[in-house]
Design an enzyme around this catalytic site. Structure first.
Site, PDB file in Angstrom:
ATOM      1  N   THR A   1       0.838  -1.206   0.000  1.00 41.96           N
ATOM      2  CA  THR A   1       0.000   0.000   0.000  1.00 41.96           C
ATOM      3  C   THR A   1       0.866   1.246   0.000  1.00 41.96           C
ATOM      4  OG1 THR A   1      -1.803  -0.995   1.218  1.00 41.96           O
ATOM      5  CG2 THR A   1      -1.529   1.359   1.534  1.00 41.96           C
TER       6      THR A   1
ATOM      7  N   ARG B   1     -14.246  -7.395   0.895  1.00 41.35           N
ATOM      8  CA  ARG B   1     -13.397  -7.061   2.056  1.00 41.35           C
ATOM      9  C   ARG B   1     -12.839  -5.634   1.945  1.00 41.35           C
ATOM     10  NH1 ARG B   1      -7.785  -5.394   2.856  1.00 41.35           N
ATOM     11  NH2 ARG B   1      -7.090  -6.204   4.853  1.00 41.35           N
TER      12      ARG B   1
HETATM   13  N1  ASP Z   1      -3.317  -2.111   4.833  1.00 43.17           N
HETATM   14  C1  ASP Z   1      -3.732  -2.728   3.591  1.00 43.17           C
HETATM   15  C2  ASP Z   1      -5.004  -3.482   3.801  1.00 43.17           C
HETATM   16  O1  ASP Z   1      -5.085  -4.237   4.750  1.00 43.17           O
HETATM   17  C3  ASP Z   1      -2.731  -3.667   3.041  1.00 43.17           C
HETATM   18  C4  ASP Z   1      -1.333  -3.160   2.937  1.00 43.17           C
HETATM   19  O2  ASP Z   1      -0.932  -2.191   3.523  1.00 43.17           O
HETATM   20  O3  ASP Z   1      -0.593  -3.771   2.199  1.00 43.17           O
HETATM   21  O4  ASP Z   1      -5.879  -3.379   2.985  1.00 43.17           O
END
Ligand code: ASP
Length: 345
Positions: free
Chosen positions: A206, A234
């Protein structure tokens, strides 16, 4: 005596007088001449920071910087950001994004499909609707009404390969980047990209970005496809204000990456801001929330990664992760660099 105008202040600041008070004469906002800074998650942040820095270094706002910065990553083919990212378990890419400015204005989109720049849709939600969050087909409809084009429902080549690979087992078990860099051979591509496992699989990446502009204002953004091969529908922490992102201009700005479910349950980014409000440094504040997550998860903490980055209103920054392998990019007037985050264990 004439009030000092902005030109006068700029002149004085070139002699090193960057802030002073003269009650009754000067509007406080005129006095603020902070050193801009932008901090973003993972190595993709290096490129994203360049776009953000273009805005900040020419006197632009932190809000424009954090939007334009993460748009760079949304345009790249990446496991976890933008339309090129890994799909959900039904084979569709669904995107989450949020943005927040220095005045508690915020907007987010979640479960958004076929739109290239979810961060910009989130900004439009913030600026053009009475709401904070739009999801799914409603978010898509709003994006189209705002002139965003509906892209094809197809996977990038990388995502198609990853999905076909995943389908062989079809088990949802997020492997977060708990691999230790010291255990990765130096000639392996994963060595310098710790979120890429040495078996070639990508886990998460992310992009979250927080910035302070020359006017002393903070803003933040976050954009992601969430966890690859997640259940359809989700949502992670990234589109949830207070979890994946939080900004309080009097205190600081925080963004999270990692296992979203565990960031949501502690209102992670908001909790980090509250520790900074109590006087903790950005790094200490991030660490305290990471410790809280470890206490809650007990032995299951070894299976997940969670990381925070934070800036306070003085422009001091810091980061902390549950495990090794998290890095973050910082661009200030000193340049753009990738730093390894400290971690618990
Ligand atoms: N925080 C993000 C999520 O759970 C995933 C990530 O940071 O890679 O959707």
């Amino acid at each position: 005596m004439k009030p000092i105008n902005r030109r006068g202040f700029i002149h004085l600041s070139s002699f090193g007088l960057t802030s002073f008070t003269l009650p009754g004469f000067i509007n406080k906002s005129v006095l603020i001449n902070k050193k801009p800074i932008v901090v973003s998650t993972w190595d993709a942040g290096l490129n994203a920071n360049l776009a953000a820095w273009k805005v900040l270094s020419t006197g632009g706002t932190a809000l424009d910087a954090v939007e334009q910065g993460v748009m760079v990553t949304e345009n790249e083919i990446n496991c976890c950001v933008g339309l090129g990212a890994n799909p959900d378990r039904d084979g569709h890419v669904t995107l989450d994004a949020s943005i927040m400015d220095h005045q508690f204005n915020c907007g987010s989109v979640a479960f958004l499909e076929r739109i290239k720049h979810p961060i910009s849709v989130a900004r439009r939600v913030m600026e053009k609707t009475p709401h904070v969050m739009l999801v799914g087909s409603g978010a898509q409809q709003f994006a189209i009404s705002e002139g965003f084009s509906l892209e094809k429902d197809e996977l990038s080549k990388d995502a198609k390969n990853a999905y076909e690979n995943w389908l062989k087992k079809s088990t949802y078990k997020p492997i977060y980047n708990v691999e230790r860099q010291s255990e990765i051979p130096k000639n392996d591509a994963a060595y310098n990209a710790p979120h890429k496992l040495s078996n070639g699989e990508w886990n998460h990446d992310t992009i979250g970005m927080i910035a302070l502009d020359a006017q002393g204002n903070l803003s933040g953004s976050c954009t992601t496809s969430g966890a690859g091969f997640k259940m359809r529908g989700r949502l992670g922490d990234s589109p949830i204000i207070g979890a994946g992102l939080y900004v309080d201009n009097e205190v600081g700005a925080v963004v999270a990456t990692g296992q979203g479910e565990d960031v949501i349950r502690v209102a992670g980014s908001s909790a980090v801001v509250e520790f900074m409000r109590q006087g903790k440094s950005p790094k200490e504040a991030c660490k305290l929330v990471i410790e809280r997550i470890r206490r809650i998860k007990k032995e299951k903490a070894k299976d997940i990664q969670v990381c925070f980055i934070a800036i306070n209103n003085k422009g001091e920054y810091g980061a902390y992760a549950l495990h090794n392998g998290f890095n973050y990019a910082v661009h200030s007037e000193k340049g753009n660099e990738l730093l390894e985050s400290e971690f618990l264990d």
